[in-house]
Each structure stands twice: as structure tokens, then as C-alpha cells.
Write an enzyme that holds these catalytic residues in place. Structure first.
Site, mmCIF file in Angstrom:
data_model
loop_
_atom_site.group_PDB
_atom_site.id
_atom_site.type_symbol
_atom_site.label_atom_id
_atom_site.label_comp_id
_atom_site.label_asym_id
_atom_site.label_seq_id
_atom_site.Cartn_x
_atom_site.Cartn_y
_atom_site.Cartn_z
ATOM 1 N N SER A 70 0.831 -1.203 0.000
ATOM 2 C CA SER A 70 0.000 0.000 0.000
ATOM 3 C C SER A 70 0.864 1.250 0.000
ATOM 4 O O SER A 70 1.987 1.246 0.532
ATOM 5 C CB SER A 70 -0.862 -0.029 1.264
ATOM 6 O OG SER A 70 -1.386 1.239 1.531
ATOM 7 N N TYR A 114 -1.665 -0.976 10.948
ATOM 8 C CA TYR A 114 -1.977 -1.546 9.620
ATOM 9 C C TYR A 114 -0.792 -1.325 8.671
ATOM 10 O O TYR A 114 -0.314 -2.252 8.018
ATOM 11 C CB TYR A 114 -3.239 -0.889 9.042
ATOM 12 C CG TYR A 114 -3.398 -1.103 7.552
ATOM 13 C CD1 TYR A 114 -3.735 -2.349 7.044
ATOM 14 C CD2 TYR A 114 -3.191 -0.055 6.644
ATOM 15 C CE1 TYR A 114 -3.860 -2.554 5.678
ATOM 16 C CE2 TYR A 114 -3.322 -0.251 5.281
ATOM 17 C CZ TYR A 114 -3.655 -1.501 4.797
ATOM 18 O OH TYR A 114 -3.768 -1.705 3.450
ATOM 19 N N LYS A 132 2.091 -3.919 6.610
ATOM 20 C CA LYS A 132 2.488 -3.911 5.193
ATOM 21 C C LYS A 132 4.006 -3.805 5.074
ATOM 22 O O LYS A 132 4.641 -4.502 4.275
ATOM 23 C CB LYS A 132 1.824 -2.743 4.452
ATOM 24 C CG LYS A 132 0.320 -2.873 4.317
ATOM 25 C CD LYS A 132 -0.064 -4.056 3.449
ATOM 26 C CE LYS A 132 -1.555 -4.264 3.361
ATOM 27 N NZ LYS A 132 -1.945 -5.567 2.816
HETATM 28 P P1 NAD Z 1 -11.150 -6.451 1.338
HETATM 29 O O1 NAD Z 1 -11.339 -6.422 2.805
HETATM 30 O O2 NAD Z 1 -12.321 -6.179 0.472
HETATM 31 O O3 NAD Z 1 -10.524 -7.867 0.899
HETATM 32 C C1 NAD Z 1 -9.665 -8.590 1.743
HETATM 33 C C2 NAD Z 1 -10.224 -10.007 1.826
HETATM 34 O O4 NAD Z 1 -9.372 -10.792 2.650
HETATM 35 C C3 NAD Z 1 -11.616 -10.043 2.453
HETATM 36 O O5 NAD Z 1 -12.476 -10.735 1.580
HETATM 37 C C4 NAD Z 1 -11.425 -10.785 3.767
HETATM 38 O O6 NAD Z 1 -12.551 -11.545 4.104
HETATM 39 C C5 NAD Z 1 -10.190 -11.630 3.465
HETATM 40 N N1 NAD Z 1 -9.377 -11.988 4.627
HETATM 41 C C6 NAD Z 1 -8.859 -11.173 5.571
HETATM 42 N N2 NAD Z 1 -8.133 -11.879 6.440
HETATM 43 C C7 NAD Z 1 -8.179 -13.170 6.036
HETATM 44 C C8 NAD Z 1 -7.626 -14.379 6.531
HETATM 45 N N3 NAD Z 1 -6.886 -14.412 7.629
HETATM 46 N N4 NAD Z 1 -7.874 -15.528 5.879
HETATM 47 C C9 NAD Z 1 -8.645 -15.524 4.762
HETATM 48 N N5 NAD Z 1 -9.197 -14.408 4.250
HETATM 49 C C10 NAD Z 1 -8.975 -13.250 4.880
HETATM 50 O O7 NAD Z 1 -9.958 -5.453 1.011
HETATM 51 P P2 NAD Z 1 -9.442 -4.909 -0.399
HETATM 52 O O8 NAD Z 1 -9.741 -3.465 -0.456
HETATM 53 O O9 NAD Z 1 -9.870 -5.798 -1.483
HETATM 54 O O10 NAD Z 1 -7.882 -5.029 -0.162
HETATM 55 C C11 NAD Z 1 -7.156 -6.168 -0.587
HETATM 56 C C12 NAD Z 1 -5.714 -6.015 -0.129
HETATM 57 O O11 NAD Z 1 -5.187 -4.795 -0.657
HETATM 58 C C13 NAD Z 1 -5.557 -5.915 1.399
HETATM 59 O O12 NAD Z 1 -4.386 -6.598 1.755
HETATM 60 C C14 NAD Z 1 -5.398 -4.431 1.638
HETATM 61 O O13 NAD Z 1 -4.642 -4.163 2.799
HETATM 62 C C15 NAD Z 1 -4.648 -4.005 0.380
HETATM 63 N N6 NAD Z 1 -4.848 -2.584 0.059
HETATM 64 C C16 NAD Z 1 -6.124 -2.096 -0.062
HETATM 65 C C17 NAD Z 1 -6.304 -0.745 -0.331
HETATM 66 C C18 NAD Z 1 -7.685 -0.152 -0.418
HETATM 67 O O14 NAD Z 1 -7.824 1.067 -0.273
HETATM 68 N N7 NAD Z 1 -8.720 -0.921 -0.680
HETATM 69 C C19 NAD Z 1 -5.190 0.094 -0.502
HETATM 70 C C20 NAD Z 1 -3.928 -0.453 -0.393
HETATM 71 C C21 NAD Z 1 -3.761 -1.807 -0.116
HETATM 72 N N1 UFG Z 2 -11.621 11.822 3.773
HETATM 73 C C1 UFG Z 2 -12.594 12.717 4.170
HETATM 74 N N2 UFG Z 2 -13.734 12.218 4.708
HETATM 75 C C2 UFG Z 2 -13.964 10.895 4.884
HETATM 76 C C3 UFG Z 2 -12.957 9.974 4.454
HETATM 77 C C4 UFG Z 2 -11.802 10.486 3.914
HETATM 78 O O1 UFG Z 2 -12.426 13.926 4.047
HETATM 79 O O2 UFG Z 2 -15.022 10.492 5.389
HETATM 80 C C5 UFG Z 2 -10.399 12.361 3.181
HETATM 81 C C6 UFG Z 2 -9.163 11.953 3.971
HETATM 82 O O3 UFG Z 2 -8.923 12.848 5.029
HETATM 83 C C7 UFG Z 2 -8.093 11.967 2.879
HETATM 84 C C8 UFG Z 2 -8.857 11.568 1.605
HETATM 85 O O4 UFG Z 2 -10.234 11.796 1.895
HETATM 86 O O5 UFG Z 2 -7.618 13.256 2.729
HETATM 87 C C9 UFG Z 2 -8.670 10.118 1.242
HETATM 88 O O6 UFG Z 2 -8.946 9.337 2.392
HETATM 89 P P1 UFG Z 2 -9.034 7.742 2.361
HETATM 90 O O7 UFG Z 2 -9.258 7.262 3.738
HETATM 91 O O8 UFG Z 2 -9.995 7.303 1.315
HETATM 92 O O9 UFG Z 2 -7.599 7.330 1.823
HETATM 93 P P2 UFG Z 2 -6.156 7.570 2.440
HETATM 94 O O10 UFG Z 2 -5.288 8.020 1.341
HETATM 95 O O11 UFG Z 2 -6.208 8.456 3.628
HETATM 96 O O12 UFG Z 2 -5.722 6.157 2.961
HETATM 97 C C10 UFG Z 2 -6.152 4.933 2.390
HETATM 98 C C11 UFG Z 2 -5.836 3.835 3.389
HETATM 99 C C12 UFG Z 2 -4.338 3.765 3.550
HETATM 100 C C13 UFG Z 2 -3.726 3.523 2.195
HETATM 101 C C14 UFG Z 2 -4.127 4.574 1.225
HETATM 102 C C15 UFG Z 2 -3.606 4.275 -0.123
HETATM 103 O O13 UFG Z 2 -6.497 4.127 4.607
HETATM 104 O O14 UFG Z 2 -3.991 2.750 4.429
HETATM 105 O O15 UFG Z 2 -5.550 4.663 1.165
HETATM 106 O O16 UFG Z 2 -3.923 3.006 -0.500
HETATM 107 F F1 UFG Z 2 -2.387 3.552 2.282
#
Ligand code: NAD
Ligand code: UFG
Length: 375
Positions: free
Chosen positions: A155, A179, A183
Site C-alpha cells: 500500500s 496496519y 504492510k
Molecule cells: P477487502 O477487505 O475487500 O478484501 C480482503 C479479503 O481478505 C476479504 O475478503 C477478507 O474476508 C479476506 N481476509 C482477511 N483476512 C483473512 C484471513 N486471515 N484468511 C482468509 N481471508 C482473509 O480489502 P481490499 O480493499 O480488497 O484489499 C485487498 C488487499 O489490498 C488488502 O491486503 C489491503 O490491505 C490491500 N490494500 C487495499 C487498499 C484499499 O484502499 N482498498 C489500498 C492499499 C492496499
Molecule cells: N476523507 C474525508 N472524509 C472521509 C474519508 C476520507 O475527508 O469520510 C479524506 C481523507 O482525510 C483523505 C482523503 O479523503 O484526505 C482520502 O482518504 P481515504 O481514507 O480514502 O484514503 P487515504 O489516502 O487516507 O488512505 C487509504 C488507506 C491507507 C492507504 C491509502 C492508499 O487508509 O492505508 O488509502 O492506499 F495507504
């Protein structure tokens, strides 16, 4: 003519993602996808199937619904037969062992993990236990079965509060919450594993801010509880689930005072994983890291306006103070991914908002909304 072009394209993809069996048949490569029922995982599984991969998903459904898997199967048409699903937790080593005994995997994509920043601050041990032990168990079982190719979901959070933008892969890394620390630690574990044995090939993908949904509106993000992230919250305001969006801070040093992020369409992200799998087949890959972002910065207010435009809905705003730990401006340098993965984001924020709204309006209560009993 068009169907013929599509069929030819699919056939070529199938060939490039297949291996020749000992009898000379082409057999599709097989990928294990952990967390494949989740938001990014489900879109990636669909793209893998359409690119000709056989795909096995393991997910404990903690933050997802099996309906996503059923819908991916449908969307994939005849390729849907190449998808199978195991409801299991990654900590269950016996189940993982059985899965690796019954199927020979060419590679693994590891999405499974907990991702809510605020919850990770309140319950750090849950995050360290789930994310770290899940990754370690997976790597151990992979090693035991001779599967040493991995794509890991990292991430942009590992850049902490970056000193400048765009963020380049070689920037200093830091974590500002448990979190993010999981990572960072898993990235380090992967680097150590690759150094320990040349056979390992691992790609760390640092996602920026994934938004949007499949254009069909059939799969999308279905957050449980109060969403932490901007666009799922905006979506819930638009469908009337919440009264207003709280904007965290309008005193940043940006054009309109709100924080800037790099939003990327989940379909582009899914394609990035297919590109990463192809890269793993190159002989000189060890442990490599790539940003997956659009390379463009967008403020909170710009994003809200784009969503209002796409949905025709007014999003009421409440301006509040900055959210602790939030950086001012974060967006990706995409040069390395473009050069080495031959991947570049295709969609802009208007398409992200259009597809997010299409999903939200068809599924106002996520996978619990409609026709799920018939899936
Ligand atoms: P998500 O929660 O929709 O998907 C993660 C999935 O993993 C879920 O379906 C959950 O049930 C499953 N899971 C969690 N722990 C588990 C375990 N111990 N065993 C089996 N299954 C398990 O999240 P997402 O947004 O699809 O994110 C996927 C990956 O990408 C995550 O590792 C997250 O940290 C990473 N990521 C997400 C974002 C974002 O903004 N969505 C940004 C950066 C990185
Ligand atoms: N924000 C608001 N109101 C809300 C939610 C978010 O104003 O209700 C603002 C936040 O302050 C930020 C921007 O919208 O300025 C984006 O916020 P997000 O929470 O959607 O995303 P971030 O970039 O803060 O962080 C998320 C995850 C991180 C990850 C990052 C990039 O929380 O762990 O996306 O993947 F690293």
C-alpha cells in the site's frame, strides 16, 4: 467481425497464460488468490479468468460475501468454470496444505488481510496476528510445495507522510499505524525470503487509492460498518444511508485546501496484477516493488464534484478538522510500472465515479441488496 476479434484476443491471452503439458496440450496456468472475495480481489479474479488463468480463491469472508464469487463466475461466462472457492482462514495450515496438495499452483496473489486503519490502532494485536501470521503461514506452505512466485498487496501507506510527490518506489519507508506497519513488515519479510533463495520471485504492489467498480455494476466494494475511506462514504451519502460527508481538513496547502490523493480505477488495478504475473515469468525477477496509481493528484472536493456529476446527487458536506495521521499530498510515480510491467492506468476520475455510482445505485446495500438469493 467484433466477436471474431474478441475471440482471437482471448485465444492469444489463453496461449500466453498457458503452459505446454507433457502430452503437448496447452493447459492454463493456475493461480491461488487469497482474499479473492474482497473488493480488489474479486475484480482481479475476473480479469485473471478472462485472461485465461485457472483461479482458486481462499477467503474467510470476514469482510466479504461469497456472492461476489458467484457474480464473478457469471461475469466470466465460459471462463467461470475455471474458478473455485474455499471458505477458510489463512491461519488454518491444514486447509492450506490440502489446497496445495490437490492443486499445483504457478503463482499466488496475496490480498487477504485486514485493512481498516482506525481499527488497527484500537486492536493492533488482531492486525499483527491476522496479517503477519497469515502471510508467514502462506509463504511457508508455498515453500513446502515448491511454489515460489508471489504477488503481494502492499500500500501507499508505506510512504508515511512523503516529503515530496510523486512518490517513487525508492523513497524512504515508514509506518504511521499498525496496519501500515504490517504492510512494511510483510514487504521486509518478502525481501528476506527472496535473498535467502534465488528461486523466489516476489512482486510487491503498492496500491494508491482504489475506487470504482466493474462497469456492469455487478461487483464492487461492499464495506462492512462505517466506511473509513472517502469514496465508499460518499457512495453511502448518495444512496441516503448517511446524511453528509465530513471533509477532514480544508486548510491544507493545496488548490482548494483539501488533501490530495491518487485515485485509481479498480479495473486498472486488476490489470496491474495480470501484468505482475507475466513479469514473474521473467528470469531476472527477484523481489521487485511497483506503485500502482494513476500518477495524478485529485483533491477531496474535486473527487466529490466528479461523483456529484456522475450520480446527479448532491453530497452535503460538513467541514471538520484534519484527520490525525493524514498526509497532505500523496500521488504515485508510475514510471517504473509503465517501463517494467508495461502497465498504465487507463481510466480517469469521471469513469471511476460513473462505475462506482452504477454499482451503488444497483446495489444500495452492497451484496445484501438484491437477487442474492437467486445467485
Ligand atoms: P477487502 O477487505 O475487500 O478484501 C480482503 C479479503 O481478505 C476479504 O475478503 C477478507 O474476508 C479476506 N481476509 C482477511 N483476512 C483473512 C484471513 N486471515 N484468511 C482468509 N481471508 C482473509 O480489502 P481490499 O480493499 O480488497 O484489499 C485487498 C488487499 O489490498 C488488502 O491486503 C489491503 O490491505 C490491500 N490494500 C487495499 C487498499 C484499499 O484502499 N482498498 C489500498 C492499499 C492496499
Ligand atoms: N476523507 C474525508 N472524509 C472521509 C474519508 C476520507 O475527508 O469520510 C479524506 C481523507 O482525510 C483523505 C482523503 O479523503 O484526505 C482520502 O482518504 P481515504 O481514507 O480514502 O484514503 P487515504 O489516502 O487516507 O488512505 C487509504 C488507506 C491507507 C492507504 C491509502 C492508499 O487508509 O492505508 O488509502 O492506499 F495507504
Amino acid at each position: 467481425m467484433l466477436p471474431l476479434i474478441i475471440l482471437t484476443h482471448r485465444f492469444l491471452l489463453f496461449l500466453s497464460n498457458s503452459i505446454s503439458s507433457e502430452h503437448g496440450f496447452m493447459i492454463p496456468k493456475t493461480v491461488l488468490v487469497t482474499g479473492g472475495a474482497g473488493y480488489i480481489g474479486s475484480h482481479t479474479v475476473l480479469h485473471l479468468l478472462l485472461a485465461g488463468f485457472k483461479t482458486v480463491v481462499i477467503d474467510n469472508l470476514h469482510n466479504s460475501s461469497q456472492t461476489s464469487i458467484l457474480r464473478v463466475k457469471k461475469l466470466a461466462g465460459e471462463f467461470g468454470n475455471n474458478l473455485s472457492f474455499h471458505k477458510a482462514d489463512l491461519s488454518d495450515r491444514d486447509v492450506l496444505e490440502q489446497i496445495f496438495v490437490s492443486t499445483k499452483f504457478d503463482a499466488v496473489i496475496h490480498f487477504a488481510g485486514l485493512k481498516a486503519v482506525g481499527e488497527s490502532v484500537r486492536r493492533p494485536l488482531l492486525y499483527y496476528n491476522n496479517n503477519l501470521s497469515g502471510a508467514i503461514t502462506l509463504l511457508e506452505v508455498m515453500a513446502a510445495h515448491g511454489c515460489k512466485k508471489l504477488v503481494f498487496s502492499s500500500s501507499a501507506t508505506v510512504y508515511g507522510w512523503p516529503k515530496e510527490a510523486p512518490c517513487k518506489e525508492e523513497f524512504h519507508l515508514s509506518a504511521v499505524n499498525p496496519y501500515g506497519r504490517t504492510k512494511l513488515i510483510i514487504e521486509e519479510i518478502c525481501r528476506d525470503v527472496c535473498s535467502s533463495e534465488q528461486e523466489w520471485k516476489i512482486i510487491l504492489l503498492r496500491y494508491f487509492n482504489p475506487v470504482g467498480a466493474h462497469p456492469s455494476g455487478y461487483i464492487g466494494e461492499d464495506p462492512q460498518g462505517v466506511p473509513n475511506n472517502l469514496m465508499p462514504f460518499v457512495q453511502q451519502v448518495a444512496v441516503g444511508k448517511r446524511p453528509a460527508l465530513t471533509v477532514f481538513g480544508n486548510d491544507y496547502n493545496t488548490t482548494d485546501g483539501t488533501a490530495v490523493r491518487d485515485y485509481i480505477h479498480v479495473a486498472d488495478l486488476a490489470d496491474g496484477h495480470v501484468a505482475a504475473l507475466l513479469k514473474l515469468d521473467e528470469s531476472n525477477t527477484g523481489c521487485e516493488v511497483y506503485n500502482l496509481g494513476s500518477g495524478k493528484g485529485t483533491s477531496v472536493l474535486e473527487m466529490v464534484r466528479a461523483f456529484e456529476q456522475a450520480s446527479g446527487k448532491k453530497i452535503p458536506l460538513v467541514i471538520a478538522g484534519r484527520r490525525p495521521g493524514d498526509a497532505e499530498i500523496v500521488y504515485a510515480s508510475t514510471e517504473k510500472a509503465e517501463r517494467e510491467l508495461k502497465w498504465k492506468a487507463k481510466y480517469g476520475i469521471d469513469e471511476m465515479c460513473r462505475d462506482q455510482w452504477n454499482w451503488a445505485s444497483k446495489n444500495p446495500y452492497g451484496y445484501g441488496s438484491q437477487e442474492d438469493s437467486t445467485d
